[in-house]
Design an enzyme around this catalytic site. Sequence first.
Site, PDB file in Angstrom:
ATOM      1  N   TRP A   1       0.849  -1.203   0.000  1.00 43.45           N
ATOM      2  CA  TRP A   1       0.000   0.000   0.000  1.00 43.45           C
ATOM      3  C   TRP A   1       0.882   1.250   0.000  1.00 43.45           C
ATOM      4  O   TRP A   1       1.901   1.307   0.674  1.00 43.45           O
ATOM      5  CB  TRP A   1      -0.910  -0.006   1.235  1.00 43.45           C
ATOM      6  CG  TRP A   1      -1.836   1.170   1.332  1.00 43.45           C
ATOM      7  CD1 TRP A   1      -2.590   1.712   0.329  1.00 43.45           C
ATOM      8  CD2 TRP A   1      -2.108   1.954   2.497  1.00 43.45           C
ATOM      9  NE1 TRP A   1      -3.329   2.781   0.796  1.00 43.45           N
ATOM     10  CE2 TRP A   1      -3.051   2.944   2.125  1.00 43.45           C
ATOM     11  CE3 TRP A   1      -1.666   1.911   3.816  1.00 43.45           C
ATOM     12  CZ2 TRP A   1      -3.546   3.882   3.033  1.00 43.45           C
ATOM     13  CZ3 TRP A   1      -2.157   2.842   4.719  1.00 43.45           C
ATOM     14  CH2 TRP A   1      -3.086   3.816   4.320  1.00 43.45           C
ATOM     15  N   CYS A   2       0.464   2.244  -0.790  1.00 44.23           N
ATOM     16  CA  CYS A   2       1.080   3.575  -0.818  1.00 44.23           C
ATOM     17  C   CYS A   2       2.575   3.464  -1.108  1.00 44.23           C
ATOM     18  O   CYS A   2       2.964   2.795  -2.065  1.00 44.23           O
ATOM     19  CB  CYS A   2       0.788   4.297   0.493  1.00 44.23           C
ATOM     20  SG  CYS A   2       1.127   6.072   0.459  1.00 44.23           S
ATOM     21  N   ASN A   3       3.448   4.119  -0.316  1.00 43.48           N
ATOM     22  CA  ASN A   3       4.870   4.049  -0.659  1.00 43.48           C
ATOM     23  C   ASN A   3       5.447   2.663  -0.420  1.00 43.48           C
ATOM     24  O   ASN A   3       6.517   2.337  -0.934  1.00 43.48           O
ATOM     25  CB  ASN A   3       5.685   5.134   0.044  1.00 43.48           C
ATOM     26  CG  ASN A   3       5.759   4.970   1.547  1.00 43.48           C
ATOM     27  OD1 ASN A   3       5.875   3.878   2.076  1.00 43.48           O
ATOM     28  ND2 ASN A   3       5.704   6.092   2.266  1.00 43.48           N
TER      29      ASN A   3
ATOM     30  N   GLY B   1       4.005   0.200  -1.735  1.00 47.17           N
ATOM     31  CA  GLY B   1       3.834  -0.322  -3.084  1.00 47.17           C
ATOM     32  C   GLY B   1       4.948   0.107  -4.009  1.00 47.17           C
ATOM     33  O   GLY B   1       5.446  -0.684  -4.817  1.00 47.17           O
TER      34      GLY B   1
END
Length: 572
Positions: free
Chosen positions: A300-302, A304
Amino acid sequence: MDQDFTKTLSDMMQTAARTHPVFKGMDTDGHQQFVDSWNQAAQSMLGSSSWGDWLKTWSSYQADMAQLWMSGMAGGAQPTKDRRFGDEAWNEGIYPFLRQSYEMTARAMVDLADKAGLAEHEQRKLSFYARVAADSLSPSNFALMNPEVLKLAQETGGKSLVDGFQNMLADLEKGYITTTDESAFKVGENLATTPGAVIYRNALIEVIQYEPVTPKVRANPILVVPPCVNKFYIFDINEKKSMVRYLLDEGNSVFMISWRNAGEETRDYGWDEYITEGVLAAIDATADVAKAEKLDLLSWCNGGTLLLAALAVMPQAQKSLVGSATFLSAMLDFSDPGEVEVFIDDAQIAAYKQRLDTAKVAPGRDIARAMAMLHVNESIWGFVVNNYLKGKTPPPFDVLYWNADTSNLPAKWYSYFVEEMYHGNRLKEPGALTLLNTPVECRNIDVPCYFLAATGDHIVPWKTSYSSTTLLPQQAEFVLTSGGHVSGTVINHPVKNRRHFMAGGDRSGSAEDWLASATKSEGSWWPHWLQWLDETSGDTLRTAPRTLGNRKHPVLAPAPGTYVLEQVPQDG
């Protein structure tokens, strides 16, 4: 264009930005960014065709104010849809006039900024900071101009003002605005309570294995790679919202990376260390404990972006273990990084480097303040009014508690992320970056991928997420959910769910073409993802383990572990 008039307008805007002391305290750099952008805009207007638009806006503003003065004397004022002025008290006495004059001034201020005609980034930055400055000037933010505040003070004999002053002093001491009743939560007691144990630890991460709840589990365990800028327990926020519990209930083995809050031990770490001691180490430990030939990665998010970079340079030993990779609100292409873009340019990066050189980390509070600026009324001013002017205590809200539980990032990691990816957009360029002494090549990411974006995400625009999927060598699944960066992704439990998602669109064209051809389904995307995992990575079941860990990776501590509880200074 007359230079004296330009200077007058510039001085007016700068004074407006300086006016409110609380605003100045919330963002020490934002005011200067606004002033610099405004001065650049004022100079660009000299001899510019945009001067005509400015003159029309200014003339319209003067005419509207004159009309307001006349109608105000007669007791008339237009209604408003602004929630800041929703209380009936704003419709009495002088307050309709006060409120409407502010709305006209704020609108003119923003319109003048929007019509500056600067280069794209500078224009976006000026418009953003103009809105922030205009919002700071709202009469609702000042005790003597807010009828709700004055009425409450009268009703409580001034106690509300005393309580508010005490709230402000407490927040000044701890360094941030209280957004929830923090005494109502404790990690490990009513947050992050799913049973499990730490089965691996190094200087950077702990890996948590959760207790299975079904007799049989999927042979492929799920390893979660959360963002390193936030604590992992958003995936296990409480029993009713927990994605971890849902995955366990659906017959999965679940492992979680818990990133260490950057301090003395890890402040010199960069992306190489976060890949080797973070992602790769967790893959090895998970595969060994689960006795798995393949595992499915969820990021998820950074987290990712970190996983994408890791997959692009991953040694074959770990890559052979990856059955699939899922990316929630993650970017590979940073051509449109959303509203965060206003903070990223050469001047702002250079200015913040002085902060990094001193603190040796990117303090978690700095990052939280920047994110709050993106929705300043909801994230800052609403709490200033309620907490300080009305003397109220925010109600308990678990997600806001998690949001305030910030994490530092190593200065080296942060600079690389901002300069090379956000600003330089080099992650998508073959060989433009080097990690683990290997050129970063997106075409090396040949595992099945699932991208999930959210319609209301202001940090990762969904079209940017979609564009990332086109850079991979094989076709990736793309799903679009309703909701925001948090509420549409990790907080989207299927029970009592009112959201929907789009999937199955034509991936051969643009994001708009995909959306037009996609199928809408009511409810959470979580079941759709699990079905995709079964179809893509395998649905073979095996007997659930009776104990956690193994001889090589024994139980080190009960979940949620020790790193998530470490107290590390967050203000640099």
